[in-house]
Design an enzyme around this catalytic site. Structure first.
Site, PDB file in Angstrom:
ATOM      1  N   ASP A 151       0.690  -1.093   0.157  1.00 11.60           N
ATOM      2  CA  ASP A 151       0.014  -0.040  -0.010  1.00 11.60           C
ATOM      3  C   ASP A 151       0.925   1.181   0.149  1.00 11.60           C
ATOM      4  O   ASP A 151       2.031   1.114   0.494  1.00 11.60           O
ATOM      5  CB  ASP A 151      -0.784  -0.148   1.364  1.00 11.60           C
ATOM      6  CG  ASP A 151      -1.720   1.179   1.360  1.00 11.60           C
ATOM      7  OD1 ASP A 151      -2.417   1.342   0.350  1.00 11.60           O
ATOM      8  OD2 ASP A 151      -2.102   1.520   2.341  1.00 11.60           O
ATOM      9  N   ASP A 207      -7.001  -2.846   4.417  1.00  8.41           N
ATOM     10  CA  ASP A 207      -6.154  -3.715   3.796  1.00  8.41           C
ATOM     11  C   ASP A 207      -6.247  -5.087   4.551  1.00  8.41           C
ATOM     12  O   ASP A 207      -5.752  -6.218   3.864  1.00  8.41           O
ATOM     13  CB  ASP A 207      -4.645  -3.305   4.276  1.00  8.41           C
ATOM     14  CG  ASP A 207      -4.165  -2.141   3.646  1.00  8.41           C
ATOM     15  OD1 ASP A 207      -4.750  -1.855   2.523  1.00  8.41           O
ATOM     16  OD2 ASP A 207      -3.514  -1.093   4.347  1.00  8.41           O
TER      17      ASP A 207
END
Length: 771
Positions: free
Chosen positions: A460, A663
Site C-alpha cells: 500500500d 487492507d
C-alpha cells in the site's frame, strides 16, 4: 485436593502419589475429575491420528490462568503439571516465556543429578571391562573373573534402574500406547543388554554354546547399558540447557519491562507504585534514563526515546506532547509525564510476548515430512535390529549370539530419531525470538516458511511507503471562489473522517485560522470521497471517479491536476452544488527508510507492486522516484484482494504489506500478510507477520529471517538423518565382512547424543543471525 486418584479408574484412591494398580497410569491430585493433569493421563488415547474429538491431549481446564506445560515437538499436548509428552516422550516445558518461573528447570536438575551418579558409577565399570585392552588387566585378575562380574552388576544396575528409569518409563508408555519414539529404542536396547547380562550372571548354564567365548564364559554387557544411559543423560542435559536458550530473547524482553511506575497524583505529589497497580488514565512521570512503564501518550515535556528493544531501530525517536510511547522503551535526557493508555496484558510488550509464544508452539509445514519419516522410522529400525540379530546369530563368528546382541542393541540406539523431531521446533522457537528482538513478529511458523518462497510483494502507498501523515500543500480555487472558502468547505466535510488525507485538510485549515462549520447528511463513499450539506449547499470532495460518477465535467481542470500529480501529490476536487469550485492538493512524504528498503527487497528477489487509491499519475510519480516495478492505481479496497488472487492464479507467491482496516481482506488473501505495527488492529490480526515499526526495512529483516530459518531447518534435518542413514547399516555390521568394523552400543549412544546436540546447537545459531 483429597489425596490422589486415577483419571481412568476414579475408584482407585490413595494418600501418596504413585501409579494406578489397574492401568499403570500416574495418579493425579483430587477426585479424578480433572481428566488427567499429567501427560501419562492421556497417553492411552493412542497416536495423534486416533486422537479423540474431545481434545484429550489438551488437559488444561477452561479459564486456567496459571502455568501451562507443552511439548516443543507436539504443541497440541498441553497440561498444567510437568511431565513427559505422551506422543514423543520428551519432557514438557513451559508454554510461554511469560510463564517462566524462578529457579532452574526441575527436569534439568533431576537429569543432571542422574547423570553425575551414572558417570561416577560408570567410570570404574569401564575400567574393569576395558582395562585388559589398555594394559590394566591386573585389576580384573586381582578380583577374579566371577567376583568382577558381580562388581559389574553392582555398578551397572543402579545406572540402568535409577539413572535410566525415566527413559524406561517413557519407553514402556510408548509401547503401551503405540506412540513409538526415541525412548522406545533406548528402552529396548538398554533393557535387552541389562536383562541378558543378569541372566548370564545368575544362570550361565542355560545358554547354548554359541554364547560362550574361548574360555567358556558368557559375555555380559552391564558397561554397555550403563554407558548408553550415561551418554543419553548427557545428551538430554545438554539439550535441556540449549532448549532453555530458545526463550532467552523473550525473557530478555520481559526483563526490560519496568518493575515500578511513578504516578503523579491530582495534588501534584508523586508516588512509586508497582507496575501491576497502574491503571488506564493514570499520569506517570518518566524521568531521564527511566524505562517507560506502560504504553501511553505524552502529556507534558519532550525527550528522545530509545525504542530499539521493541522496533530493532537503533536511532532514538523524538517525543513531544501528543506522541505515543511504548512500555519498556528507555527515556533519554528529558523528563516526561505520560498518560497510561494500555496496561498489563494490553501493552505492546505483553502482546509481543504472547504472539511469539504462539508462534513458537506452531508447526511449519516442513515438519510434516519429519513427522512422516519418524512415523515409519522406529518400526523400521526395530525390524532392522531383528534382522541384524538373526543374521549375526546364523553367520557371525563365535560367539555368534553375543555379536548378534551387540549389533541389535547398537542399531536400536544409534537410530533414535530424537534429532529428527527436534530439527524444526528448535529452529522455529529460536527464530521467532530473534525476530522479536529485531521488531519482526511472526504469527506462526507457516508464515515464516511461506515467506521464503514469496516472489511478489504488493504494498500500500499511504503509511507503508510514505509517512502516512500527509500535509496540505495547495488550494487552487476557481474564478469566483475564495481560497479560504474552498478550504473551509473541504475541511468541514472531512472533519468527520478518519482518513489521513482528511486529517491533513482539517489540520491545514486550522493552521490557517479558518473556522470549520458543521456538515449534515454526511456520506463517505469508499475509495472515492465524501458528500455532505454545508451551509445549505451540497458539497462533494473526492477524486476524479467521484466527480465523473455524478456527471460533472472535469476536463478543464485535468491539466492543473496532472501537474500536481506529476509531483507525487494527491489532488481532490471540491464540488459545490454540482460545479467544481476548486482543487485541494495533499502530499504524503516518502519515509526516509523506503528507498534503501526497496533496493534491498529487489536484491532479495521481490517484484514490487504498489497498489493505491491514488490517481495513476500520482502513483507513477512515486513509483518512478522509488524504482517500483509495477503500479495498480485507482484501486478500491476490495480490488486489492482481487489483484492478489489474480497474481496467485498466475503462479506467483504474493505477500501484501498494509496498515489500514481496508487492507485486512488483502492481507488475509495473500500467501503472507505483513501488517505495519503502527496500523489498525484488524490489519495486524489478519497478517502472518507484523512489523513493530511500520517501515519497509522490517520486510527486509523478515525475508532474511525466513531464509536463515528455513536454511537452518534443512541443515538440521540433514544432521538428523545423516547419522541415522550412515549409522544404522554400520551398526548392523554391514562393514564387518569388508573392514572388520562393528560399532559398539557405547559408540552408538555417543553418536545418537551427538546428533541431537548438533541439531540444537545449530538452531541456536539463529540467535546471532544478522538481519
Amino acid at each position: 485436593m483429597s489425596g490422589y486418584t486415577c483419571p481412568m479408574h476414579p475408584e482407585v484412591r490413595q494418600d501418596e502419589p504413585g501409579d494406578c494398580p489397574k492401568c499403570g497410569m500416574h495418579l493425579v491430585p483430587g477426585d479424578g475429575q480433572q481428566s488427567g493433569t499429567h501427560s501419562e493421563c492421556h497417553a492411552s488415547h493412542g497416536q495423534m491420528e486416533h486422537q479423540p474429538s474431545d481434545g484429550s491431549y489438551d488437559q488444561v481446564p477452561e479459564g486456567h490462568t496459571g502455568t501451562v506445560y507443552t511439548c516443543p515437538m507436539h504443541p497440541q499436548v498441553r497440561q498444567v503439571k510437568m511431565g513427559s509428552c505422551p506422543i514423543c516422550g520428551m519432557g514438557l516445558e513451559l508454554e510461554s516465556a511469560s510463564m517462566v518461573e524462578d529457579g532452574p528447570n526441575p527436569e534439568l536438575v533431576d537429569f543432571t543429578r542422574r547423570f553425575w551418579v551414572g558417570a561416577i558409577l560408570t567410570i570404574p565399570l569401564l575400567i574393569l571391562t576395558m582395562g585388559p585392552f589398555v594394559g590394566l588387566g591386573g585389576i580384573r585378575e586381582a578380583f577374579g573373573e566371577r567376583t568382577t562380574l558381580w562388581i559389574e552388576f553392582a555398578l551397572g544396575t543402579p545406572v540402568v534402574l535409577w539413572c535410566g528409569w525415566p527413559f524406561l518409563v517413557r519407553g514402556w508408555n510408548s509401547f503401551r500406547t503405540m506412540n513409538l519414539n526415541m525412548f522406545s529404542l533406548i528402552s529396548i536396547g538398554v533393557a535387552a543388554a541389562w536383562l541378558f547380562s543378569v541372566v548370564a550372571l545368575l544362570a550361565p548354564g542355560i545358554f547354548p554354546a554359541g554364547f560362550r567365548n574361548a574360555h567358556g564364559h558368557v559375555g555380559v554387557y552391564f558397561e554397555a547399558a550403563a554407558v548408553i544411559i550415561t551418554l543419553v543423560l548427557l545428551g538430554q542435559v545438554m539439550e535441556l540447557r540449549a532448549r532453555e536458550g530458545t526463550g532467552k530473547a523473550i525473557r530478555a524482553l520481559l526483563d526490560l519491562a519496568a518493575k515500578t511506575a511513578r504516578v503523579v497524583r491530582d495534588d501534584g505529589s508523586e508516588e512509586e507504585i508497582p507496575l501491576e497497580d497502574v491503571r488506564v488514565g493514570d499520569r506517570l512521570r518518566v524521568r531521564p534514563g527511566d524505562k517507560v512503564p506502560v504504553d501511553g501518550t505524552v502529556a507534558e515535556g519532550h525527550s528522545s526515546i530509545d525504542e530499539s528493544m521493541i522496533s530493532g531501530e537503533p536511532m532514538p525517536v523524538k517525543k513531544v506532547a501528543g506522541d505515543d510511547v511504548t512500555g519498556a522503551t528507555i527515556n533519554g535526557t528529558g523528563s516526561l509525564i505520560i498518560e497510561a493508555r494500555r496496561v498489563g496484558a494490553d501493552t505492546t510488550l505483553a502482546q509481543i510476548v504472547e504472539m511469539v509464544a504462539n508462534a513458537q508452539r506452531s508447526r511449519a509445514p516442513i515438519q510434516k515430512y519429519a513427522d512422516k519419516v519418524a512415523g515409519w522410522f522406529v518400526p523400521a529400525v526395530i525390524g532392522v535390529a531383528i534382522q541384524a540379530f538373526v543374521g549375526w546369530a546364523i553367520w557371525g563368528p563365535a560367539p555368534a549370539l553375543s555379536y548378534a546382541l551387540i549389533a541389535a542393541v547398537a542399531v536400536l540406539i544409534i537410530a533414535c530419531p530424537c534429532a529428527l523431531g527436534l530439527a524444526t521446533p528448535m529452529s522455529i522457537m529460536t527464530a521467532t525470538g530473534r525476530g522479536a528482538q529485531a521488531g519482526v513478529l511472526i504469527k506462526n511458523a507457516e508464515a515464516l516458511e511461506r515467506f521464503e518462497k514469496v516472489d511478489t510483494l504488493m504494498v500500500d502507498k499511504t503509511g507503508t511507503l510514505t509517512e502516512g501523515k500527509p500535509r496540505l500543500v495547495a488550494v487552487l480555487p476557481q474564478p469566483g471562489h475564495d481560497e479560504g472558502e474552498v478550504l473551509r468547505l473541504a475541511a468541514t466535510l472531512e472533519r468527520g473522517s478518519e482518513h489521513p488525507l482528511a486529517e491533513a485538510i482539517v489540520k491545514g485549515a486550522q493552521e490557517r485560522g479558518i473556522t470549520i462549520a458543521e456538515a449534515s447528511d454526511f456520506e463517505a463513499i469508499t475509495g472515492k470521497g465524501v458528500i455532505g450539506i454545508v451551509d445549505g449547499k451540497k458539497v462533494m470532495l473526492g477524486n476524479l471517479k467521484l466527480v465523473t460518477d455524478h456527471g460533472i465535467d472535469a476536463s478543464g481542470f485535468l491539466t492543473a491536476a496532472n501537474a500536481r500529480r506529476d509531483e507525487g501529490e494527491t489532488v481532490m476536487f471540491v464540488v459545490v452544488d454540482g460545479a467544481i469550485a476548486g482543487l485541494v492538493s495533499v502530499a504524503d512524504p516518502v519515509k526516509e527508510t523506503t528507498p534503501a528498503a526497496i533496493k534491498a527487497l529487489h536484491e532479495l528477489g521481490f517484484r514490487i507492486i504498489m497498489a493505491t487509491g491514488d490517481n495513476e499519475r500520482t502513483a507513477q510519480a512515486v513509483a518512478a522516484k522509488l524504482g517500483i516495478d509495477e503500479i495498480r492505481a485507482d484501486v478500491l479496497p476490495q480490488d486489492k484482494a482481487r489483484i492478489i488472487r489474480e497474481l496467485q492464479e498466475q503462479g506467483h507467491k504474493v505477500a501484501m504489506a498494509g496498515d489500514g482496516v481496508n487492507d485486512a481482506p488483502a492481507l488475509a488473501q495473500a500467501d503472507v500478510g505483513i501488517a505495519m505495527g503502527t496500523g489498525a488492529d484488524v490489519a495486524i490480526e489478519s497478517a502472518g507477520i507484523t512489523l513493530v515499526r511500520g517501515n519497509l526495512d522490517g520486510i527486509v529483516r523478515a525475508r532474511r529471517l525466513s531464509h536463515a530459518t528455513m536454511s537452518n531447518i534443512r541443515q538440521n534435518l540433514f544432521f538428523a538423518l545423516i547419522y541415522n542413514a550412515a549409522g544404522v547399516p554400520v551398526a548392523a555390521g554391514l562393514l564387518y565382512p569388508l573392514f572388520g568394523i562393528l560399532i559398539s552400543p557405547m559408540f552408538a549412544a555417543l553418536a545418537m547424543s551427538a546428533s541431537s546436540i548438533s541439531v540444537v546447537l545449530n538452531a541456536l545459531r539463529l540467535r546471532t543471525v544478522k538481519l
